[in-house]
Design a protein around this motif. Structure first.
Motif, PDB file in Angstrom:
ATOM      1  N   ILE A 158      69.048  40.373  19.471  1.00  0.00           N
ATOM      2  CA  ILE A 158      67.977  41.006  18.684  1.00  0.00           C
ATOM      3  C   ILE A 158      68.198  42.512  18.584  1.00  0.00           C
ATOM      4  CG2 ILE A 158      65.507  41.608  18.756  1.00  0.00           C
ATOM      5  CD1 ILE A 158      64.996  38.790  19.910  1.00  0.00           C
ATOM      6  N   ASP A 159      68.035  43.062  17.373  1.00  0.00           N
ATOM      7  CA  ASP A 159      68.042  44.516  17.184  1.00  0.00           C
ATOM      8  C   ASP A 159      66.618  45.036  17.341  1.00  0.00           C
ATOM      9  OD1 ASP A 159      70.761  44.907  16.745  1.00  0.00           O
ATOM     10  OD2 ASP A 159      70.591  44.435  14.601  1.00  0.00           O
ATOM     11  N   LEU A 160      66.439  45.986  18.270  1.00  0.00           N
ATOM     12  CA  LEU A 160      65.127  46.607  18.484  1.00  0.00           C
ATOM     13  C   LEU A 160      64.974  47.730  17.457  1.00  0.00           C
ATOM     14  CD1 LEU A 160      62.535  46.964  20.219  1.00  0.00           C
ATOM     15  CD2 LEU A 160      63.873  48.517  21.668  1.00  0.00           C
ATOM     16  N   VAL A 161      64.167  47.471  16.429  1.00  0.00           N
ATOM     17  CA  VAL A 161      64.014  48.417  15.317  1.00  0.00           C
ATOM     18  C   VAL A 161      63.093  49.570  15.712  1.00  0.00           C
ATOM     19  CG1 VAL A 161      63.174  48.653  12.938  1.00  0.00           C
ATOM     20  CG2 VAL A 161      64.434  46.592  13.640  1.00  0.00           C
ATOM     21  N   ASP A 162      61.885  49.229  16.148  1.00  0.00           N
ATOM     22  CA  ASP A 162      60.916  50.236  16.597  1.00  0.00           C
ATOM     23  C   ASP A 162      59.870  49.553  17.463  1.00  0.00           C
ATOM     24  OD1 ASP A 162      59.092  48.977  14.846  1.00  0.00           O
ATOM     25  OD2 ASP A 162      59.465  50.388  13.242  1.00  0.00           O
ATOM     26  N   TRP A 206      64.541  42.344  14.925  1.00  0.00           N
ATOM     27  CA  TRP A 206      65.311  41.675  13.868  1.00  0.00           C
ATOM     28  C   TRP A 206      66.489  40.933  14.491  1.00  0.00           C
ATOM     29  CZ3 TRP A 206      66.033  46.231   9.795  1.00  0.00           C
ATOM     30  CH2 TRP A 206      64.772  46.563   9.274  1.00  0.00           C
ATOM     31  N   ASP A 207      66.717  39.697  14.035  1.00  0.00           N
ATOM     32  CA  ASP A 207      67.898  38.972  14.500  1.00  0.00           C
ATOM     33  C   ASP A 207      69.129  39.796  14.132  1.00  0.00           C
ATOM     34  OD1 ASP A 207      69.046  36.062  15.320  1.00  0.00           O
ATOM     35  OD2 ASP A 207      70.266  36.981  13.728  1.00  0.00           O
ATOM     36  N   GLU A 208      70.029  39.990  15.098  1.00  0.00           N
ATOM     37  CA  GLU A 208      71.158  40.911  14.867  1.00  0.00           C
ATOM     38  C   GLU A 208      72.120  40.415  13.787  1.00  0.00           C
ATOM     39  OE1 GLU A 208      73.882  41.498  18.109  1.00  0.00           O
ATOM     40  OE2 GLU A 208      73.990  39.368  18.565  1.00  0.00           O
ATOM     41  N   LYS A 209      72.179  39.088  13.580  1.00  0.00           N
ATOM     42  CA  LYS A 209      73.123  38.555  12.585  1.00  0.00           C
ATOM     43  C   LYS A 209      72.455  38.356  11.230  1.00  0.00           C
ATOM     44  CE  LYS A 209      76.578  36.525  15.560  1.00  0.00           C
ATOM     45  NZ  LYS A 209      75.926  36.240  16.862  1.00  0.00           N
ATOM     46  N   THR A 210      71.328  37.611  11.214  1.00  0.00           N
ATOM     47  CA  THR A 210      70.685  37.263   9.932  1.00  0.00           C
ATOM     48  C   THR A 210      69.705  38.351   9.470  1.00  0.00           C
ATOM     49  OG1 THR A 210      68.814  36.174  10.997  1.00  0.00           O
ATOM     50  CG2 THR A 210      70.781  34.817  10.604  1.00  0.00           C
ATOM     51  N   HIS A 211      69.344  39.272  10.385  1.00  0.00           N
ATOM     52  CA  HIS A 211      68.333  40.315  10.122  1.00  0.00           C
ATOM     53  C   HIS A 211      66.949  39.734   9.844  1.00  0.00           C
ATOM     54  CE1 HIS A 211      71.570  43.119  10.313  1.00  0.00           C
ATOM     55  NE2 HIS A 211      72.197  42.530   9.309  1.00  0.00           N
ATOM     56  N   GLU A 212      66.773  38.457  10.191  1.00  0.00           N
ATOM     57  CA  GLU A 212      65.461  37.820  10.050  1.00  0.00           C
ATOM     58  C   GLU A 212      64.454  38.552  10.927  1.00  0.00           C
ATOM     59  OE1 GLU A 212      63.354  33.463  10.768  1.00  0.00           O
ATOM     60  OE2 GLU A 212      65.408  33.801  11.446  1.00  0.00           O
ATOM     61  N   LYS A 213      63.237  38.745  10.408  1.00  0.00           N
ATOM     62  CA  LYS A 213      62.191  39.435  11.170  1.00  0.00           C
ATOM     63  C   LYS A 213      61.558  38.467  12.154  1.00  0.00           C
ATOM     64  CE  LYS A 213      61.034  42.400   7.219  1.00  0.00           C
ATOM     65  NZ  LYS A 213      62.232  43.186   7.337  1.00  0.00           N
TER      66      LYS A 213
END
Ligand code: UDP
Length: 238
Positions: A171-175, A202-209
């Motif tokens: 997971i990408d930690l956006v904010d 956001w999922d790091e691969k699909t960028h799904e929220k």
């Protein structure tokens, strides 16, 4: 630990007194609100997920040297926490542009910053939580300079930990938004919650929220997103 009278009911949680004047019980609800309470709904199972996820992360943060309000999980939805007076600042850290940042500065979502940003909002529903800076916080006597400095230090340390932790579960930690409290002896501790309600994930691969934006923006599969984050978190544990 016994649950005594209700002290407070917020948008997502209720708070109860206990026999110990320094400890309260937080009870997480499934109620969801957005846009300062204008949009209302229910996210089934959210209270359980936010309770467990917050406690899991708070214990890890505590071990990493960040003082928190966590005392003990009592049930799926209930946790004993140190009684604090909440510093009326919403502390927002961002790693990637999204939400109000993208809107305010006229940029697209998804731009990775070279360094994380920090901002404060004055926690006041009647005013719509206006953006403020350190000088405004001091002028409004919301906190002292020492407290603001400590809060900033802790907030960036939470980001360092959480960003790495989330990356570990894809997971990408956006904010995210943090709140801090002051215990009876004046110690500043991390309070409130750390959950898909308060973080953009956001999922790091699909960028799904995988967060509350699914509710805010009517994207569907809201419950699935919260459950997916919880599944990954628990997988990491075992
Ligand atoms: N956030 C929050 N509570 C608030 C406002 C923001 O938990 O009252 C979180 C939000 O989920 C996001 C981050 O803080 O992860 C940044 O939110 P932003 O300022 O972009 O506001 P939004 O677009 O959510 O209105």
């Amino acid at each position: 630990m016994q649950k005594l009278e209700q002290l407070y009911e917020g948008k997502a949680k209720k708070v109860f007194a206990t026999e110990d004047p320094n400890v309260v019980i937080v009870d997480y609800k499934d109620d969801a609100t957005a846009f300062n309470g204008v949009k209302k709904g229910t996210i089934t199972g959210k209270g359980v997920i936010n309770n467990k996820m917050t406690n899991h992360l708070m214990q890890k943060l505590e071990a990493a040297g960040i003082p928190t309000h966590f005392v003990e999980q009592l049930s799926d939805r209930e946790t004993a926490v140190k009684k604090v007076s909440i510093v009326p600042l919403e502390v927002i850290i961002r790693n990637i542009s999204a939400g109000s940042f993208a809107k305010r500065y006229g940029v697209e979502e998804g731009i990775l910053f070279d360094a994380p940003t920090i901002e404060f909002s004055y926690k006041n529903d009647d005013l719509g939580d206006p953006l403020i800076n350190d000088y405004h916080a001091l002028a409004l006597k919301l906190a002292t300079q020492e407290e603001i400095d400590l809060i900033k230090k802790y907030a960036f340390a939470v980001n360092d930990f959480l960003k790495t932790f989330m990356k570990g579960i894809g997971i990408d930690l956006v904010d995210f938004k943090l709140e801090f409290g002051k215990t009876a002896d004046g110690t500043i501790v991390l309070a409130d919650e750390i959950s898909p309600d308060t973080c953009r994930l956001w999922d790091e691969k699909t960028h799904e929220k995988l967060d509350k934006d699914r509710f805010r923006r009517d994207l569907g599969n809201v419950e699935d997103a919260y459950e997916e984050v919880m599944r990954r978190l628990m997988g990491e544990q075992g």
